[in-house]
Design a protein around this motif. Structure first.
Motif, PDB file in Angstrom:
ATOM      1  N   ASP A   1      -2.517   7.572  30.319  1.00 43.63           N
ATOM      2  CA  ASP A   1      -2.873   8.197  31.600  1.00 43.63           C
ATOM      3  C   ASP A   1      -2.208   9.566  31.674  1.00 43.63           C
ATOM      4  OD1 ASP A   1      -3.316   9.000  34.167  1.00 43.63           O
ATOM      5  OD2 ASP A   1      -2.541   7.170  35.123  1.00 43.63           O
ATOM      6  N   PRO A   2      -2.981  10.664  31.765  1.00 43.92           N
ATOM      7  CA  PRO A   2      -2.378  12.001  31.779  1.00 43.92           C
ATOM      8  C   PRO A   2      -1.441  12.234  32.960  1.00 43.92           C
ATOM      9  CG  PRO A   2      -4.724  12.109  32.315  1.00 43.92           C
ATOM     10  CD  PRO A   2      -4.463  10.725  31.822  1.00 43.92           C
ATOM     11  N   GLU A   3      -1.610  11.481  34.051  1.00 43.67           N
ATOM     12  CA  GLU A   3      -0.726  11.656  35.199  1.00 43.67           C
ATOM     13  C   GLU A   3       0.702  11.233  34.883  1.00 43.67           C
ATOM     14  OE1 GLU A   3      -0.773  12.998  38.439  1.00 43.67           O
ATOM     15  OE2 GLU A   3      -2.426  14.007  37.437  1.00 43.67           O
TER      16      GLU A   3
ATOM     17  N   TYR B   1      -4.347  25.727  35.386  1.00 43.35           N
ATOM     18  CA  TYR B   1      -4.983  24.888  34.371  1.00 43.35           C
ATOM     19  C   TYR B   1      -5.447  25.728  33.175  1.00 43.35           C
ATOM     20  CZ  TYR B   1      -8.969  22.356  32.271  1.00 43.35           C
ATOM     21  OH  TYR B   1      -9.865  21.788  31.407  1.00 43.35           O
TER      22      TYR B   1
ATOM     23  N   ALA C   1       2.133  14.204  33.464  1.00 52.55           N
ATOM     24  CA  ALA C   1       2.288  15.180  34.540  1.00 52.55           C
ATOM     25  C   ALA C   1       3.568  14.916  35.325  1.00 52.55           C
ATOM     26  CB  ALA C   1       1.077  15.137  35.465  1.00 52.55           C
TER      27      ALA C   1
ATOM     28  N   ASP D   1      -4.883  17.772  36.758  1.00 50.86           N
ATOM     29  CA  ASP D   1      -3.563  17.160  36.704  1.00 50.86           C
ATOM     30  C   ASP D   1      -2.684  17.717  37.820  1.00 50.86           C
ATOM     31  OD1 ASP D   1      -4.443  15.832  34.489  1.00 50.86           O
ATOM     32  OD2 ASP D   1      -3.357  17.062  33.033  1.00 50.86           O
ATOM     33  N   SER D   2      -1.811  16.890  38.359  1.00 49.93           N
ATOM     34  CA  SER D   2      -1.024  17.276  39.528  1.00 49.93           C
ATOM     35  C   SER D   2      -0.022  18.390  39.239  1.00 49.93           C
ATOM     36  CB  SER D   2      -0.293  16.061  40.099  1.00 49.93           C
ATOM     37  OG  SER D   2       0.503  15.423  39.122  1.00 49.93           O
TER      38      SER D   2
ATOM     39  N   ASN E   1      -4.462  20.519  43.743  1.00 51.71           N
ATOM     40  CA  ASN E   1      -4.943  20.466  42.359  1.00 51.71           C
ATOM     41  C   ASN E   1      -6.274  19.741  42.263  1.00 51.71           C
ATOM     42  OD1 ASN E   1      -3.038  18.188  43.028  1.00 51.71           O
ATOM     43  ND2 ASN E   1      -3.996  17.342  41.206  1.00 51.71           N
TER      44      ASN E   1
END
Length: 483
Positions: A268-270, A182, A273, A219-220, A215
């Motif tokens: 959505d940041p995922e 990260y 990701a 984030d994944s 994680n």
């Protein structure tokens, strides 16, 4: 909805900008040196905002040789002749001071002192003590920073192991590797920033599990990628039979378009990701088979690590693979070697464990040095806590067991800006620390510092609170860092 999306993007950008961006033209110049492709026109914003350390680092990469199950420091590193002199005598209450016991020794009426079965000798200019079980490690004594004064809070394996790997005794917290991914990203676009390797020894084992390389709430993309010893080192990486690479490329491009449309609606940041993970998996299809092929290593390297290095899944093979991954720019390589849980028949079990690990651990350090990589690679060796100076169960000269001991234990570090030598000291019983204690949070703070990160500033806001690897504690151990 548009206003909420705008605020979301502003918060993400502001947080990342303030926590990782260098100041002014000096930061830009530093960035161009540390990240060669920074201004290549490809993913410039991600390169700038995630790959820059906060200040000049001592190390660029970490290889963590975690000895799962807790090696006995009293049989390997912390020589205590008094335990042999008083063999079988009860541990004085003034030394134990009512310490909490595990369920395995809580019903013992006495705590007979157990001196090590093995001989010790001093090595190198530092004069560090090493057991006869570690001839190869003793041979690199002048490369090692041996910390004899580590201590932790947990007394049982699961919370202690989780604490060392995530900075908390409970689950769902990001692991060390995830925090470094990260904060710094990866140096190789074709490999993950965080890789995990597993091996099993001959002794009594404790399990390892994916929460140790999770994680957490990050984030994944920052989760550790486990490499196995099977035909497919990374599961689900290859294309299905009959699907050529060109078709896979076209499918991923179309999928990315759909995901980007979805991201534009929900922010959505995922979603981002997922796109990044699909792309990484596609690039890894070429990189992983090449890097996991150890058959092309020269005979001199095989001899250095030992013949086991050509057997996938062994500790030696994983040490060699760790060197290749680190050499290719993987930021954090985590090895777990199981089998150190010496509650009974410890002399026999620890002998087998050292046969598996001693030569390869030393070879890794020597290999990195001969390639000019040791100065920028931090190698860490150690377990989750130590072992008691008294025997668990029946005591014999050549057959004894040791219970868990969180009050003091030993780890070693090499390269990556640490000073060779011995740091910290325990009492003559090997039970309490008398000089320079190092808590797990201090260890984490120091490791992050060596990587160019301020442990108090590397944070992530989750559920209304800013979290960090060191929670609300931790001090950098400056005395072990080269100036």
């Amino acid at each position: 909805m548009e206003k909420e999306q705008l605020e979301f993007h502003m918060n993400i950008n502001r947080r990342r900008f303030l926590t990782t961006l260098g100041v002014g033209l000096g930061g830009v110049a530093l960035g161009s040196l540390l990240v060669p492709d920074l201004f290549s026109g490809k993913d410039q914003q991600e390169a700038l905002l995630q790959k820059l350390p906060q200040f000049a680092p001592k190390a660029k990469r970490i290889i963590y040789l975690f000895q799962n199950g807790a090696p006995s420091q009293l049989d390997l590193f912390d020589y205590k002749p008094l335990l042999s002199e008083r063999f079988g005598q009860d541990l004085p209450a003034s030394i134990r001071m009512g310490q909490r016991l595990t369920g395995m020794t809580s019903d013992q009426k006495k705590f007979p002192l157990a001196g090590s079965y093995f001989n010790f000798s001093q090595h190198g200019q530092t004069g560090a003590w090493f057991s006869e079980l570690l001839p190869h490690t003793a041979g690199i004594a002048d490369e090692l920073c041996v910390i004899r004064s580590m201590y932790t809070e947990a007394i049982n394996h699961d919370p202690a192991l989780t604490f060392f790997q995530t900075g908390a005794q409970v689950g769902n917290r990001p692991s060390m590797g995830a925090w470094l991914s990260y904060g710094l990203g990866s140096e190789n676009q074709n490999l993950p920033g965080f890789c995990v390797l597993l091996s099993k020894g001959k002794g009594n084992g404790q399990g390892v599990y994916s929460k140790l390389w999770t994680n957490g709430f990050l984030d994944s993309v920052h989760q550790g990628v486990q490499f196995s010893s099977g035909e497919n080192p990374v599961l689900y990486l290859n294309n299905h039979e009959g699907i050529p690479g060109t078709d896979r490329r076209e499918m991923l491009d179309k999928l990315a378009e759909l995901n980007n449309e979805n991201y534009a609606n929900f922010a959505d940041p995922e979603i981002k990701a997922k796109v990044q993970q699909y792309e990484m998996a596609f690039r890894m299809q070429t990189a992983v088979p090449e890097i996991t092929d150890l058959s092309k290593e020269p005979e001199s390297i095989v001899k250095m690590y030992g013949a086991d290095c050509l057997t996938p899944g062994t500790y030696a093979a994983n040490c060699l693979l760790a060197r290749k991954l680190s050499e290719s720019g993987v930021r954090f390589v985590q090895l777990y070697h199981q089998g150190w849980d010496g509650h009974g028949n410890l002399p026999n079990e620890i002998r087998g464990q050292c046969q598996d690990t001693d030569q390869a651990s030393a070879a890794l350090v020597k290999d990195l040095k001969q390639r000019g990589l040791l100065d920028e690679t931090l190698v860490i060796w150690g377990g989750e806590f130590g072992r008691t100076n008294y025997c668990q169960g029946l005591l014999k000269k050549d057959n004894y067991g040791r219970d868990h001991h969180p009050r003091c234990f030993t780890i070693w570090m090499a390269g990556g800006g640490v000073k060779p030598g011995v740091y910290g000291e325990t009492d003559e019983f090997g039970y309490n620390i008398v000089k320079n204690p190092v808590h797990v949070h201090d260890f984490h703070a120091t490791v992050l510092h060596l990587m160019g990160l301020n442990h108090e500033e590397l944070t992530f806001k989750h559920l209304g609170r800013r979290y960090r690897l060191t929670d609300v504690a931790g001090n950098v151990v400056k005395d072990i860092i080269k100036t």
